[in-house]
Every structure is written in structure tokens, then in C-alpha cells.
Design an enzyme around this catalytic site. Structure first.
Site, PDB file in Angstrom:
ATOM      1  N   HIS A 257      49.228   8.007 -65.531  1.00  0.00           N
ATOM      2  CA  HIS A 257      49.428   7.400 -66.836  1.00  0.00           C
ATOM      3  C   HIS A 257      50.892   7.517 -67.209  1.00  0.00           C
ATOM      4  CE1 HIS A 257      48.916   6.426 -71.083  1.00  0.00           C
ATOM      5  NE2 HIS A 257      47.733   5.933 -70.748  1.00  0.00           N
ATOM      6  N   ASP A 308      40.126   5.234 -67.522  1.00  0.00           N
ATOM      7  CA  ASP A 308      39.456   4.128 -66.844  1.00  0.00           C
ATOM      8  C   ASP A 308      38.591   4.587 -65.673  1.00  0.00           C
ATOM      9  OD1 ASP A 308      40.693   1.973 -68.353  1.00  0.00           O
ATOM     10  OD2 ASP A 308      42.542   2.535 -67.336  1.00  0.00           O
TER      11      ASP A 308
END
Length: 372
Positions: A257, A308
Site C-alpha cells: 500500500h 483487497d
């Protein structure tokens, strides 16, 4: 001027909606762990829009507003039937439908504060109806109207399947909605704020945000994770599949991320729900595959999973079509988009950055007949 690729590390605005500090995500100061374990999605919507958790009366009022505004104009639903139904991605269909909703809202271009709030409620209420209606229409089924006695999460699953969901399904879906509701100045939220900073309308801002969310590097990642799990097929194939990807320097979707360094704090909640749900559905291999992939990628690349990664197997276990994963992201994230849109209107300034020019120097125009 010095350009920063991807605006990494650039602080573009001030906001009181959510924060990411030392790998901790908060909504208006409430830790995401606290909200994920205890809050309903409706409470989170109110929190993001009002800056405080609702009283029982305020929560009931919001639920009533959402129920009242959930219906979608028949003309918009009929529009779905004109699309190349087996070819269009649901995100493209929802993007178009949200834009169309603005055509049927008499207050679409009314910019008063109260009118913008009413539009926010309408959009939040109608997104689940749009997504579930499209999902059914493309299968030759009729859309199902929401039940006023069901909560937001339960109603979505009911409108999708026609059956009232079990408690664990509602718990899992509510938790996913809470975890995805807002995430500081992510790509789609920034897109929404840039759009409405021109004093464009709420529908334009949300439509723009959906366009940004559609990309596989943003909302589309969870769909790609499920595609990967399906391709791998079994736990025995994980090692060779992932190492081949790593050796070829291919991206493993659902890992890493831009903001988090130690790990996405939302991932652990969905990891737990994935373990429970896959066991109930008899598909524990999806969870086992996921944990094995996590161990390899984290140990060899230092990349922990993001939100996700485990949301993919959670949604799959709820019986949701894989290409609906990103529209579901929008059903949740629209709450955050709308919070940021309303905040942008409150203290607006046109967002207009500069570019570091890297093209040729000063040139002189040459008539076309003299060009070599």
C-alpha cells in the site's frame, strides 16, 4: 518547481473526516478496529457526514431516509437493458447509471447546503439498488425492491439474491462496508474533490470517483485477487504459481500500500471473516491458499496484504459474482466520497496544481510546406 510522481507524500488539503497516522486508520478519531467490531454501517455513514456518532433517534431518522430514497427511477433501470449486457463491466454500467440519476433529480444543480445533503442521502440509498438491479437484469431476472425492516447490509444481500441473509453473512458484509467506507485522500476521493472544487454538482463528483475506483490499481484489485485464487485452484499449486510471478517481477494483487508500511489495519478483520465463511461454505481452500500466498509474499517481498486481499474470498463466500466486487466497494466508499464532497463545498478552493515541464525548449513555427 519539483514534480512528485503520483503526488506521493504531498499534503493536498486539510480534512476532519479520516486519518492514517502510524499505520492506524481512524474515522473522525475512532479507530477502525473499534468501528469494525461494534458499529453498523449506518452509524458510520452518519459519523462521516456529521462528525459524530448518532443518537438512537438520529440513527433511526437516517435509516428511514435511506429506506425512503432507495427506489431508482424506472427509466434508469430500463437503461440497463439497453447495454451490451454480457460485455459491459458492472462498474461501467454503474458509472453511467449514477450519472443518469442526476437527470431525474430536480435538485441536481441546487447548491445550497441542505439540498446537497439530501442528494447525498439519495445517492447513498440508491447505489445498492443500482448494483443489485444490474446484477439481476443481466441474468434475465427482475430487480427486487428493498425491505424497509432490513438494515443496509442485509438489504443489499436480500436485493441481490431474493432471500433474507443469515446473521453471519450480514455481519461479514456490514464489517466489509465499514472497513471500506473512507480512506483519507485516496485516488477516487481526490478525484471527487477535484471535480466538485470547480463547483460541479454532487452527481458529477460521485460519477468521477466511480471512474477512478474502476481501475485495477484501486477498487479493481479485489476482483483480480479472486481471479488469481481461481487460477491457482488448490493449495498445492500456490508455491509454484506465486514464485513464477515473483521471478517474472509481476505484481501480486492485494499486497502493499502506498501509505501503510507495517500493514493495512483493515486486512485482519477480513482475514477472520474469510476463515469463518469459507469453512461454512466448504471452500476452506480459498482461505488456506490466501494465507499461504500471504506468507510467501510477506516473507520474500516484505509486502503485507491490504484490504483487497481477503475481501475477495469474503465476497465469494457470500455468493457474490466476482465482477461485482468493485461495485460493492463503491456502495461503501460513496459514504466517504459524499463526506469529502460536502466538506469540499464548505471551504472550497479550486484545485489546480502545476506540472514540471519536460518537453522541448522554445521553438519557432515553420509553415507546413517548408517542413522536412
Amino acid at each position: 518547481m519539483t514534480a512528485t510522481r503520483g503526488l506521493e507524500g504531498v499534503v493536498a488539503t486539510t480534512s476532519s473526516i479520516s486519518s492514517i497516522i502510524d499505520d492506524t486508520l481512524t474515522y473522525v478519531g475512532y479507530n477502525i478496529d473499534d468501528l469494525a467490531e461494534n458499529a453498523s454501517f449506518e452509524e458510520v455513514i452518519y459519523l462521516l457526514w456529521h462528525g459524530q456518532l448518532p443518537t438512537a433517534g438520529q440513527l433511526n431518522e437516517l435509516k428511514e431516509q435511506l429506506a425512503k430514497d432507495a427506489a431508482v427511477p424506472q427509466e434508469v433501470l430500463n437503461q440497463f437493458k439497453t447495454f451490451p449486457i454480457n460485455k459491459v463491466h458492472p462498474m461501467a454500467a454503474i458509472r453511467t447509471a449514477v450519472s443518469s440519476l442526476g437527470l431525474f433529480d430536480e435538485e441536481a444543480d441546487v447548491m445550497e447546503k441542505d439540498a446537497n445533503y439530501r442528494k447525498a442521502v439519495r445517492l447513498q440509498a440508491k447505489l445498492p439498488t443500482l448494483v443489485t438491479a444490474f446484477a439481476r437484469i443481466r441474468k434475465g431476472l427482475e430487480p427486487i425492491a428493498p425491505k424497509r425492516d432490513l438494515g443496509f447490509a442485509a438489504n443489499f444481500l436480500y436485493m441481490l439474491t431474493g432471500e433474507e441473509p443469515k446473521d453471519i453473512a450480514v455481519e461479514a458484509f456490514n464489517k466489509a462496508l465499514v472497513l471500506h467506507a473512507d480512506h483519507e485522500l485516496n485516488a477516487s476521493t481526490f478525484t471527487a474533490r477535484v471535480c466538485v472544487a470547480t463547483l460541479s454538482d454532487v452527481y458529477s463528483g460521485v460519477t468521477a470517483a466511480i471512474g477512478a475506483l474502476k481501475g485495477p490499481l484501486h477498487g479493481g484489485a479485489n476482483e483480480q485477487v479472486m481471479k488469481m485464487l481461481t487460477e491457482i485452484g488448490s493449495v498445492e499449486n500456490v508455491d509454484s504459481y506465486i514464485h513464477e510471478k515473483l521471478n517474472n517481477k509481476e505484481k501480486i494483487m492485494g499486497f502493499g500500500h502506498r501509505v501503510y508500511r507495517k500493514g493495512d489495519p483493515r486486512a485482519k478483520h477480513l482475514r477472520e471473516m474469510s476463515e469463518k465463511l469459507t469453512k461454512l461454505t466448504g471452500e476452506s481452500h480459498f482461505y488456506e491458499m490466501s494465507t499461504k500466498i500471504e506468507n510467501i509474499v510477506t516473507s520474500e517481498k516484505g509486502l503485507p496484504p491490504n484490504v483487497d486481499f481477503y475481501s475477495a474470498s469474503v465476497y465469494h463466500s457470500l455468493g457474490i459474482d466476482h465482477d461485482l466486487f468493485t461495485p460493492i466497494f463503491a456502495v461503501s466508499r460513496v459514504s466517504g466520497w459524499l463526506a469529502h464532497i460536502l466538506e469540499q463545498y464548505e471551504n472550497n478552493r479550486l484545485i489546480r496544481p502545476r506540472a514540471d515541464y519536460t518537453g522541448p525548449g522554445m521553438q519557432t513555427y515553420v509553415p507546413v510546406e517548408k517542413r522536412g
